[in-house]
Design a protein around this motif. Structure first.
Motif, PDB file in Angstrom:
ATOM      1  N   GLN A 234      13.137  52.103  -5.167  1.00 38.44           N
ATOM      2  CA  GLN A 234      13.826  51.932  -4.019  1.00 38.44           C
ATOM      3  C   GLN A 234      13.000  51.065  -2.921  1.00 38.44           C
ATOM      4  OE1 GLN A 234      16.871  52.701  -3.815  1.00 38.44           O
ATOM      5  NE2 GLN A 234      16.574  52.965  -5.840  1.00 38.44           N
ATOM      6  N   TRP A 235      11.649  51.331  -2.997  1.00 41.55           N
ATOM      7  CA  TRP A 235      10.829  50.624  -1.941  1.00 41.55           C
ATOM      8  C   TRP A 235      10.673  49.098  -2.297  1.00 41.55           C
ATOM      9  CZ3 TRP A 235      10.200  50.773   2.816  1.00 41.55           C
ATOM     10  CH2 TRP A 235       9.204  50.270   3.427  1.00 41.55           C
ATOM     11  N   ALA A 236      10.493  48.870  -3.494  1.00 37.39           N
ATOM     12  CA  ALA A 236      10.358  47.423  -4.002  1.00 37.39           C
ATOM     13  C   ALA A 236      11.835  46.607  -3.459  1.00 37.39           C
ATOM     14  CB  ALA A 236      10.275  47.376  -5.357  1.00 37.39           C
ATOM     15  N   LYS A 237      12.854  47.205  -3.597  1.00 35.93           N
ATOM     16  CA  LYS A 237      14.095  46.640  -3.387  1.00 35.93           C
ATOM     17  C   LYS A 237      14.149  46.355  -1.751  1.00 35.93           C
ATOM     18  CE  LYS A 237      17.060  48.287  -6.940  1.00 35.93           C
ATOM     19  NZ  LYS A 237      18.466  49.233  -7.042  1.00 35.93           N
ATOM     20  N   GLN A 238      13.506  46.709  -1.102  1.00 38.54           N
ATOM     21  CA  GLN A 238      13.525  46.533   0.590  1.00 38.54           C
ATOM     22  C   GLN A 238      12.688  45.043   0.687  1.00 38.54           C
ATOM     23  OE1 GLN A 238      15.348  48.586   2.315  1.00 38.54           O
ATOM     24  NE2 GLN A 238      15.652  49.527   0.490  1.00 38.54           N
TER      25      GLN A 238
ATOM     26  N   CYS B  62      12.264  39.414  -5.123  1.00 39.72           N
ATOM     27  CA  CYS B  62      12.667  39.372  -3.991  1.00 39.72           C
ATOM     28  C   CYS B  62      13.288  37.667  -3.713  1.00 39.72           C
ATOM     29  CB  CYS B  62      11.680  39.741  -3.119  1.00 39.72           C
ATOM     30  SG  CYS B  62      11.162  41.489  -3.116  1.00 39.72           S
ATOM     31  N   GLY B  63      13.049  36.951  -4.780  1.00 36.32           N
ATOM     32  CA  GLY B  63      13.714  35.611  -4.417  1.00 36.32           C
ATOM     33  C   GLY B  63      13.038  34.866  -3.346  1.00 36.32           C
ATOM     34  N   ASN B  64      13.636  33.721  -2.694  1.00 38.01           N
ATOM     35  CA  ASN B  64      13.042  33.279  -1.804  1.00 38.01           C
ATOM     36  C   ASN B  64      13.600  33.352  -0.205  1.00 38.01           C
ATOM     37  OD1 ASN B  64      10.988  31.676  -3.198  1.00 38.01           O
ATOM     38  ND2 ASN B  64      12.617  30.806  -4.175  1.00 38.01           N
TER      39      ASN B  64
ATOM     40  N   ASN C 194      14.252  35.549   5.270  1.00 38.76           N
ATOM     41  CA  ASN C 194      14.216  36.760   6.064  1.00 38.76           C
ATOM     42  C   ASN C 194      13.684  38.032   5.423  1.00 38.76           C
ATOM     43  OD1 ASN C 194      16.052  35.719   8.057  1.00 38.76           O
ATOM     44  ND2 ASN C 194      17.855  36.169   6.795  1.00 38.76           N
ATOM     45  N   ARG C 195      12.918  37.789   4.173  1.00 40.10           N
ATOM     46  CA  ARG C 195      12.217  38.570   3.494  1.00 40.10           C
ATOM     47  C   ARG C 195      10.781  38.613   3.867  1.00 40.10           C
ATOM     48  NH1 ARG C 195      15.709  39.487  -2.023  1.00 40.10           N
ATOM     49  NH2 ARG C 195      17.304  40.986  -1.315  1.00 40.10           N
TER      50      ARG C 195
END
Length: 211
Positions: A77-81, A146-148, A151-152
């Motif tokens: 759940q945290w990694a997805k953030q 998390c891709g590229n 905004n992350r």
């Protein structure tokens, strides 16, 4: 002869211009490696997390960790953030490593900077001390690509591991008791510099704090 030379020069200049323009429009993408199976296979991810973590723990007189699905769920759940900060104590984070083994070994290799003669918490060695904390008994990890997205905070594979009971408890002789010298012979191994790990919070006699 002078006229012929002039015409040949014009033709050559024109061909060079075409060649230069063609070169500008050709884009050759760099080859990319497929993601490691330690990220893409759930079974391999779990087995790698346990085997590499327990290898370091065995070298420092700490018992083997067992898998905790509840901790793994909270880690996911945290990694997805995709936020590059800690969500809780008893947590190790890593990003940018080609596989899970490299990520965990980077945490463990912090032992080369740990002062066993003066035990205590340090931001430089906090991942190592949590990894081998003797009183910790269970582990749950997960990962997320998390891709590229600009905004992350995190790009690419993000690894989160949660531990219970959490380590890095400050007070008394807890570091001396829980982070032991052991018989490790690999303390001077270097770790990869192309990736990043983030130091987690500490517990001060039951009170939460951030290093």
């Amino acid at each position: 002869m002078a006229i012929l030379h002039f015409i040949l020069c014009l033709v050559a200049s024109h061909m060079l211009a075409i060649s230069a323009e063609s070169t500008k429009t050709i884009i050759v993408p760099l080859p990319t490696s497929p993601p490691s199976s330690s990220y893409t296979s759930r079974d391999e991810f779990k087995s790698t997390a346990l085997s590499v973590s327990n290898r370091f723990r065995a070298q420092h007189n700490a018992s083997a960790l067992v898998w905790n699905d509840t901790l793994a769920d909270s880690a996911l759940q945290w990694a997805k953030q995709c936020h590059w900060k800690h969500s809780t104590v008893g947590e190790n984070l890593a990003k940018g490593y080609p596989n899970l083994t490299a990520a965990i070994e980077a945490w463990g290799d912090e032992r080369s900077k740990y002062n066993f003669g003066k035990p205590g918490f340090s931001e430089e060695t906090g991942h190592f001390t949590q990894l081998v904390w003797k009183s910790t008994s269970t582990l749950g990890c997960d990962r997320f690509d998390c891709g590229n997205d600009k905004n992350r905070d995190v790009k690419g594979w993000y690894v989160v591991c949660h531990y219970w009971p959490p380590g890095n408890v400050v007070g008394g002789n807890l570091f001396q008791e829980n982070v032991q010298t052991g018989g490790a012979a690999e303390w001077r191994k270097g770790c990869g510099m192309g990736a990043v790990v983030l130091t987690f919070g500490t517990i001060v006699w039951g009170m939460l704090g951030w290093a």
